[in-house]
Motif scaffolding. Structure first.
Motif, PDB file in Angstrom:
ATOM      1  N   LEU A 158      41.944  33.573  48.638  1.00 42.08           N
ATOM      2  CA  LEU A 158      41.854  34.905  49.239  1.00 42.08           C
ATOM      3  C   LEU A 158      40.403  35.288  49.545  1.00 42.08           C
ATOM      4  CD1 LEU A 158      44.537  36.612  47.049  1.00 42.08           C
ATOM      5  CD2 LEU A 158      44.547  36.560  49.537  1.00 42.08           C
TER       6      LEU A 158
ATOM      7  N   LEU B 258      48.380  37.118  41.828  1.00 39.42           N
ATOM      8  CA  LEU B 258      46.935  36.960  42.036  1.00 39.42           C
ATOM      9  C   LEU B 258      46.344  36.299  40.808  1.00 39.42           C
ATOM     10  CD1 LEU B 258      45.981  40.454  43.510  1.00 39.42           C
ATOM     11  CD2 LEU B 258      46.414  38.322  44.747  1.00 39.42           C
TER      12      LEU B 258
ATOM     13  N   ALA C  15      44.446  42.948  45.782  1.00 42.81           N
ATOM     14  CA  ALA C  15      43.454  41.916  46.090  1.00 42.81           C
ATOM     15  C   ALA C  15      42.201  42.512  46.723  1.00 42.81           C
ATOM     16  CB  ALA C  15      44.063  40.868  47.019  1.00 42.81           C
TER      17      ALA C  15
ATOM     18  N   LEU D 295      39.184  34.560  44.077  1.00 44.78           N
ATOM     19  CA  LEU D 295      40.503  35.187  43.988  1.00 44.78           C
ATOM     20  C   LEU D 295      41.497  34.313  44.746  1.00 44.78           C
ATOM     21  CD1 LEU D 295      42.263  37.611  43.180  1.00 44.78           C
ATOM     22  CD2 LEU D 295      41.526  38.713  45.321  1.00 44.78           C
TER      23      LEU D 295
ATOM     24  N   SER E 290      38.485  41.542  45.474  1.00 42.63           N
ATOM     25  CA  SER E 290      37.722  40.603  46.302  1.00 42.63           C
ATOM     26  C   SER E 290      36.301  41.091  46.528  1.00 42.63           C
ATOM     27  CB  SER E 290      38.421  40.377  47.645  1.00 42.63           C
ATOM     28  OG  SER E 290      38.218  41.474  48.499  1.00 42.63           O
TER      29      SER E 290
END
Length: 156
Positions: free
Chosen positions: A95, A116, A66, A104, A70
């Protein structure tokens, strides 16, 4: 009492959940009879969406992945589902922003199956004055996040 004493000192509109919902605006006025003219009134929460109470820890392997996707490179270790209250089905925790127009999300079902997902932002804006944007993803099934702010059509 002068006209200046009747003027609004400040108008407060507070969010306790990072801007998803907002308390009813509260006007603070200059009042010569107030015990403490520098104090602020108690804020009364306005109508708000009732968010799902399900939380999920972000597994460390997914956290590493992630951070690469991100926008900020930072993600929370625990996420609350951002949809309206529900028990069954998929849960979605935000996220971070991803590419322009997308975010995300961590998606999970029950106690297993976390993954994800980069999902496009919901394109629907509040048709009322101000046109507040929905903070969820395109195609979500519950009410838009702005639906509970000052309206009666809160989450089902």
């Amino acid at each position: 009492m002068t006209d200046r004493q009747n003027d609004a000192r400040v108008i407060l509109r507070v969010s306790l959940d990072s801007g998803r919902t907002w308390a009813t605006p509260t006007e603070v006025r200059v009042d010569e009879d107030a015990d403490d003219p520098g104090s602020f009134p108690q804020l009364r929460p306005g109508p708000a969406l009732v968010r799902c109470a399900h939380w999920r820890r972000l597994p460390s392997a997914l956290a590493r992945e992630a951070r690469l996707v991100s926008a900020s490179g930072c993600v929370d270790g625990a996420l609350q589902c951002q949809l309206c209250t529900h028990d069954d089905g998929e849960h979605y925790g935000l996220l971070d922003e991803a590419e322009y127009g997308s975010a995300l999300w961590l998606r999970w079902r029950g106690s297993t199956g976390t993954e994800l997902a980069v999902l496009p932002d919901c394109p629907v804006a509040d048709p009322g004055p101000g046109g507040e944007a929905c903070c969820l993803f395109a195609g979500h099934v519950e009410s838009h996040t702005w639906a509970g702010v000052g309206r009666d059509d809160q989450c089902p």
